[in-house]
Design a protein around this motif. Structure first.
Motif, short mmCIF file in Angstrom:
data_model
loop_
_atom_site.label_atom_id
_atom_site.label_comp_id
_atom_site.label_asym_id
_atom_site.label_seq_id
_atom_site.Cartn_x
_atom_site.Cartn_y
_atom_site.Cartn_z
N GLY A 153 -4.03 46.71 -8.45
CA GLY A 153 -4.00 46.60 -6.98
C GLY A 153 -2.61 46.96 -6.49
N GLY A 154 -2.06 46.12 -5.63
CA GLY A 154 -0.74 46.39 -5.08
C GLY A 154 0.35 46.40 -6.13
N SER A 155 0.10 45.79 -7.27
CA SER A 155 1.09 45.77 -8.34
C SER A 155 0.98 47.00 -9.23
N SER A 205 2.80 41.29 -11.45
CA SER A 205 1.72 40.52 -10.84
C SER A 205 2.31 39.50 -9.89
N LYS A 206 1.96 39.63 -8.62
CA LYS A 206 2.47 38.68 -7.64
C LYS A 206 2.14 37.25 -8.06
N THR A 207 0.89 37.03 -8.45
CA THR A 207 0.45 35.67 -8.76
C THR A 207 0.64 35.29 -10.23
N PHE A 208 0.73 36.28 -11.07
CA PHE A 208 0.75 36.11 -12.53
C PHE A 208 -0.49 35.37 -13.02
N THR A 210 -3.75 37.18 -12.32
CA THR A 210 -4.83 38.18 -12.23
C THR A 210 -5.36 38.51 -13.62
N GLY A 263 0.46 41.66 -1.56
CA GLY A 263 0.40 42.53 -2.74
C GLY A 263 0.43 44.01 -2.38
N GLN A 345 -6.34 51.05 -0.50
CA GLN A 345 -6.08 49.61 -0.57
C GLN A 345 -5.41 49.12 0.71
N GLU A 349 -8.31 46.98 2.24
CA GLU A 349 -8.13 45.57 1.89
C GLU A 349 -7.53 44.81 3.07
N GLN A 482 -7.25 38.61 1.80
CA GLN A 482 -8.23 39.43 1.09
C GLN A 482 -9.26 38.53 0.40
N VAL A 485 -12.22 39.59 -2.17
CA VAL A 485 -12.16 39.92 -3.60
C VAL A 485 -12.49 38.70 -4.47
N LYS A 489 -14.64 37.76 -8.58
CA LYS A 489 -13.82 37.15 -9.64
C LYS A 489 -14.52 35.92 -10.21
O1 F6P Z 1 -7.62 42.40 -5.63
C1 F6P Z 1 -6.96 41.36 -5.00
C2 F6P Z 1 -5.50 41.36 -5.25
O2 F6P Z 1 -5.06 40.08 -4.92
C3 F6P Z 1 -4.73 42.41 -4.45
O3 F6P Z 1 -4.53 42.04 -3.15
C4 F6P Z 1 -3.49 42.49 -5.26
O4 F6P Z 1 -2.72 43.60 -4.92
C5 F6P Z 1 -4.06 42.53 -6.65
O5 F6P Z 1 -5.15 41.63 -6.60
C6 F6P Z 1 -3.12 42.15 -7.74
O6 F6P Z 1 -2.64 40.85 -7.58
P1 F6P Z 1 -1.41 40.32 -8.42
O7 F6P Z 1 -0.23 41.14 -8.06
O8 F6P Z 1 -1.23 38.89 -8.02
O9 F6P Z 1 -1.72 40.46 -9.88
#
Ligand code: F6P
Length: 518
Positions: A153-155, A205-208, A210, A263, A345, A349, A482, A485, A489
């Motif tokens: 995604g954004g990452s 990964s923004k959230t670490f 995914t 993201g 995206q 998104e 978003q 999504v 999941k």
């Molecule tokens: O698909 C949803 C999403 O949260 C996107 O908005 C984001 O860019 C992607 O997953 C990756 O998320 P992350 O950077 O937390 O791994």
């Protein structure tokens, strides 16, 4: 805030549409107004835009400006630039623009509005300096030949698009790989070309959390150890807002960012590290500066000459009055091959929502479908449909005046093609009937860069971010969450367990049937 379809401007636009704007003809418009190009084109920082081949006249555009005012677009924009909680469903500010803001000058009245964000801005610069210093270390380290970005995604899309687009500026001699898909074929094929001692893995990964990224990261780490790799601290770095999770994963080299960076808006943050390694710290600063120039344009230019505002309003005009459901993205630069995917995206998104920011169902259409390919390739694939299909699809061209190669004839031919396609879509050809008939009057926007550089790419991306903000703001939606999504999941977790157990109880017939075959 008044819903856009309940404003007087919306009613006036609908009336104007029904009274004749629906039959607007570009050829007639150009015939009647020798100044049309001048009237509907403008410069913005590092980008020239020709909007004249779009289905609108000055009256329509004036009504669209009324719509923007009646929908409080300026107030919404100012709220974003003030650091307000614009992302209400996640209770977050929206400040990706702050990532490209220079350090505050002591007296800078134009930037007075962001003075209260000084603490965040100083964190931004401390992190940027550290990340760019690290990028330089990696660039200088000739033992590292391969940089692998693991993210999705954004990452993935932002850094991948930008590294490819700016490959002419990549001065490191290193190879860059982007692994995003949980499909093991992608990682497997990449790893086969690598050696642990010469590879740097960036876990983005923004959230670490995914699942795709974590699965790929675990497999990469297992491969690294199994292949005799040592010194994880040197060969793995994490780009994340969740530094604790990265540490728990066993990565000590981390570059953080903040929850107020979405993201799909994160290429300016630590997520941009692959680009910083590729083009160097100075190049990355130019990338940020180009975007900042566009931020200042969006923040300060009058609505009538504010390019993101004009584009965002045009998107609303096409989506909600002409009912065009898609936009084709046609970058005439082969290095911009991921530009359409990146914009997908960003737009879909952000604005693919069916409720307003308060969760109320909306009675009008929102995000169009974005799709495309670089030209001239697209011409030999789907342009047939753009010229003669039954649907009207506005096209957004990007052309670049100066090439960075010396091959004779190519650039002229490329530019001739982009001009000719925009021209053909508009003028059509009615003198031969049947199969050879081109209806014409097909709209397009033409974005022109002098050169594709870090600066101009930065400006072009920021332009797109802000135009998405404008249409989202008119539609009254939260462009920065978003939730759509999430369901997939959750269901994937359930199905994953069922694939092992074979339990199909309670499943719909199709999923049960397919699961049984698998
Ligand atoms: O698909 C949803 C999403 O949260 C996107 O908005 C984001 O860019 C992607 O997953 C990756 O998320 P992350 O950077 O937390 O791994």
């Amino acid at each position: 805030m008044t819903r856009c379809d309940q404003t007087p401007a919306w009613a006036a636009l609908q009336a104007a549409f029904d009274a004749g704007a629906n039959r607007f003809d570009l050829r007639t418009a150009f015939g009647a107004d020798a100044q049309r190009f001048e009237r509907f084109s403008q410069s913005a920082p590092h980008v020239f835009a020709d909007l004249s081949k779009n289905l609108l006249d000055a009256d329509t555009e004036a009504l669209l400006m009324d719509l923007a005012r009646q929908c409080s677009v300026q107030e919404h924009r100012d709220a974003m630039f003030a650091g307000d909680t614009v992302n209400n469903t996640e209770n977050r500010a929206v400040m990706h623009w702050l990532l490209r803001n220079p350090p505050l000058a002591p007296v800078n009245s134009a930037q007075a509005a962001i003075k209260n964000l000084a603490p965040e801005l100083s964190q931004v610069h401390a992190t940027l300096d550290a990340m760019l210093a690290y990028a330089q270390t990696v660039r200088d380290d000739t033992s590292i030949t391969d940089v692998v970005n693991i993210g999705i995604g954004g990452s993935d899309l932002g850094p991948q698009m930008a590294v490819l687009a700016l490959e002419a500026f990549a001065t490191t001699g290193k190879r860059f790989h982007f692994v995003s898909n949980v499909d093991g074929h992608e990682l497997d094929a990449t790893l086969k070309r690598l050696k642990p001692a010469s590879t740097l893995f960036l876990i983005a990964s923004k959230t670490f959390t995914t699942i795709e990224t974590m699965t790929n990261a675990h497999s990469a780490k297992a491969w690294f150890t199994a292949q005799g790799g040592t010194d994880t601290a040197r060969h793995f770095a994490a780009l994340t807002t969740n530094v604790a999770a990265a540490n728990a994963f066993g990565i000590s080299t981390t570059f953080g960012f903040w929850d107020w960076v979405g993201g799909r808006y994160s290429v300016w943050s630590a997520i941009g590290l692959p680009l910083a390694i590729a083009i160097g710290p100075q190049g990355f600063r130019e990338f940020l500066a180009g975007a900042h120039a566009m931020d200042e344009h969006f923040r300060t230019a009058p609505l009538e000459t504010n390019l993101p505002v004009r584009l965002g309003l045009l998107d609303v005009w096409y989506r909600n009055f002409h009912h065009f459901s898609s936009r084709s993205i046609a970058p005439y630069h082969s290095a911009m091959k991921r530009w359409p995917a990146y914009l997908q995206q960003l737009e879909m998104e952000s604005n693919g929502k069916q409720v307003d920011a308060d969760g109320n169902a909306l009675p009008y259409a929102t995000s169009p479908v974005l799709w495309g390919e670089p030209g001239t390739n697209g011409q030999h694939a789907f342009f047939q449909m753009l010229h003669q299909g039954t649907d009207v699809v506005p096209v957004e061209f990007v052309a670049v005046k100066k090439a960075r190669h010396l091959l004779e004839g190519h650039q002229t031919l490329l530019l001739a093609n982009v001009l000719a396609q925009a021209q053909a879509l508009m003028i059509g050809k009615a003198d031969a009937g049947g199969h050879r008939n081109f209806p014409g009057n097909r709209p397009s926007t033409f974005l022109l860069l002098d050169e594709l550089t870090p600066t101009s790419l930065g400006a072009l991306i920021a332009l797109q971010e802000h135009r998405v903000f404008v249409s989202g703001s008119i539609w009254g939606i939260n462009s920065f969450d978003q939730w759509g999504v999430e369901l997939g999941k959750v269901l994937a977790k359930d199905v994953q367990a069922r694939l092992s157990s074979g339990d199909v109880t309670g499943l719909d017939g199709s999923t049960a049937g397919l699961l049984a075959r698998l």
